[in-house]
Enzyme design. Structure first.
Site, short mmCIF file in Angstrom:
data_model
loop_
_atom_site.label_atom_id
_atom_site.label_comp_id
_atom_site.label_asym_id
_atom_site.label_seq_id
_atom_site.Cartn_x
_atom_site.Cartn_y
_atom_site.Cartn_z
N LYS A 158 0.72 -0.97 0.01
CA LYS A 158 -0.03 -0.15 0.12
C LYS A 158 0.72 1.29 0.00
O LYS A 158 1.82 1.16 0.64
CB LYS A 158 -0.88 0.11 1.30
CG LYS A 158 -1.96 1.27 1.44
CD LYS A 158 -2.97 0.81 2.52
CE LYS A 158 -3.88 2.01 2.62
NZ LYS A 158 -4.79 1.91 3.88
N SER B 130 -9.56 1.91 3.10
CA SER B 130 -8.91 2.68 2.14
C SER B 130 -7.92 1.55 1.46
O SER B 130 -7.11 2.24 0.31
CB SER B 130 -7.95 3.84 2.92
OG SER B 130 -7.24 3.09 3.67
N SER C 225 -9.85 -0.43 7.38
CA SER C 225 -9.22 -0.45 5.89
C SER C 225 -8.55 -1.47 5.20
O SER C 225 -8.14 -1.48 4.08
CB SER C 225 -8.39 0.92 5.87
OG SER C 225 -8.87 1.97 5.56
#
Ligand code: GLN
Length: 448
Positions: A52, A127, A151
């Site tokens: 990420k 997210s 997330s």
């Protein structure tokens, strides 16, 4: 690794999971590992993984999907990046996300909209939407995400993959671009439970650079996984609040079917209650935004990141750089957090939220003192359409009602595929005692 890049080349025009690839370095490392020959004792050696984009990677752009960091190349690796590299895994690139991890649909990225791997008209969740979509679409078998309020678990649920938010303090946050420091946790998103367990063992552990990490030993989470016997004799709690109003019938049915399966295998599943769960979202937006307003002060246009042109004074540099560099959702959180912490409102907001957090922690402790783990849905609905909630922050915030309390309490929480609703994946959440990820992996393995 080469096949992974070929696959990304053909699929990412649709999925849009990646912000930046690490092609040259990854192929070079793969060639080096090839030359060394296969290390039969290390299952992770040579496995391509995505990271990420709020986890720093030395020399490789790390943007947190913000214009503020559009050209930021870190000069060091996060502890988890280092551990990924040392384990023999190959970092193939950085995945899209909501800007600074604020959001639940990846629509808050400053750069692109990632698609749900099952339906390109729907959101991948967020997210960590890029990480989950990359795994679900078959681009990589594993990716790292971060979870402040859901997330990792919610995008895993929306994409039908396995996501683990470990106990707070299990994995080092050093080199994770901070959002809510008392809530943030890094964890793996994978196709299988066993892969997830292997990767958590590789990235977890004490780190002198993050003194909130625990000194507890890191177990081999992938050991002793047995689908038939693992849950025998376990006591499982199913909170009535998790199957209440606002949760889709298909989602409820998937969880009830999973409960039946656990009972068949010799576990008991009781109805329990988490009475303060309903205040979780409100407390979270005060606490996480307060922490974010402080953490994001460092983006001042001076030290690094975006700097506005045509500024006339120092104040002007700050104001213009931040006005132009941050997106709307990030600004909303900074304003909310600054307000909650301000002298006149601290008692009414931040302090109250901290007190509510304690009630939520106590609720979980009450249930977990005589239950091995808690089960329930991850999100009230499957993935929704792109654009559907984007202008409605309250609806978006309420979507996290089932994941947020777990971060407030610092507990491990996992999302595993549990069924489908109109062809879209539905996830189940397993919540454990502090540092007992082992029980969650065992229970999850039932459905492998
Ligand atoms: N959707 C939640 C938020 O917007 C959680 C995000 C996260 O876990 N990083 O804050």
């Amino acid at each position: 690794t080469k096949a992974t890049f070929d696959n990304i080349d053909t699929t990412d025009a649709d999925v849009a999971a990646f912000l930046n690839l690490n092609k040259d370095a990854a192929l070079k490392k793969a060639a080096e590992l090839d030359a060394q020959g296969i290390d039969a004792d290390n299952l992770l050696s040579g496995i391509p993984v995505a990271i990420k984009d709020n986890i720093v990677t030395k020399g490789l752009k790390t943007t947190a999907a913000s214009k503020m960091l559009e050209n930021f190349k870190p000069i060091y690796d996060a502890t988890v990046t280092k551990k990924v590299n040392e384990s023999g895994m190959i970092n193939v690139g950085k995945t899209n996300m909501d800007e600074f991890a604020m959001g639940g649909s990846t629509e808050n990225s400053a750069f692109k909209t990632t698609k749900n791997a099952w339906d390109y008209t729907r959101v991948p969740g967020g997210s960590s939407g890029g990480s989950a979509a990359a795994v679900a679409s078959g681009q990589v078998v594993a990716a790292l995400g971060s979870d402040t309020g859901g997330s990792i678990r919610q995008p895993a649920s929306f994409n039908g993959v396995v996501g683990m938010k470990p106990t707070y303090g299990r994995v080092s946050r050093w080199g994770l671009i901070a959002f809510g420091s008392s809530l943030d946790e890094i964890g793996p998103i994978t196709r299988t439970v066993k892969d997830n367990a292997l990767i958590l063992s590789a990235i977890a552990g004490h780190d002198e650079r993050d003194l909130t990490t625990s000194t507890k030993d890191v177990p081999d989470f992938a050991a002793d996984l047995n689908a038939d016997t693992n849950v025998k004799g376990m006591k499982i709690g199913l909170p009535k609040e998790f199957l209440g109003e606002g949760v889709d019938q298909d989602v409820k049915d998937a969880i009830l079917a999973a409960a039946d399966k656990y009972r068949e295998l010799g576990a008991t599943v009781d109805e329990v209650s988490l009475p303060h769960n309903k205040y979780g979202v409100a407390a979270y937006y005060i606490i996480s935004s307060s922490e974010a307003s402080s953490n994001l002060q460092r983006f001042d246009g001076i030290r690094y990141g975006y700097r506005a042109d045509d500024t006339k004074s120092l104040e002007d540099v700050y104001v213009k750089s931040r006005s132009e560099g941050f997106g709307d959702e990030v600004k909303r959180r900074i304003m909310l957090g600054t307000f909650s912490l301000s002298a006149g409102f601290y008692d009414a907001y931040f302090k109250k939220a901290a007190q509510v957090r304690t009630l939520i922690i106590n609720d979980f402790q009450n249930v977990l003192k005589d239950h091995d783990f808690i089960m329930g849905p991850v999100a009230p609905t499957p993935a929704y359409k792109i654009g559907e909630d984007v202008d409605d922050p309250m609806t978006m915030y309420m979507n996290d009602i089932l994941t947020i309390p777990v971060n407030l309490a610092g507990l491990p929480g996992m999302s595993i595929p549990a069924g489908f609703s109109n062809g879209l994946p539905v996830g189940m959440q397993l919540i454990g005692r502090p540092f007992d990820e082992t029980t969650l992996y065992k229970a999850a393995y039932t459905f492998e």
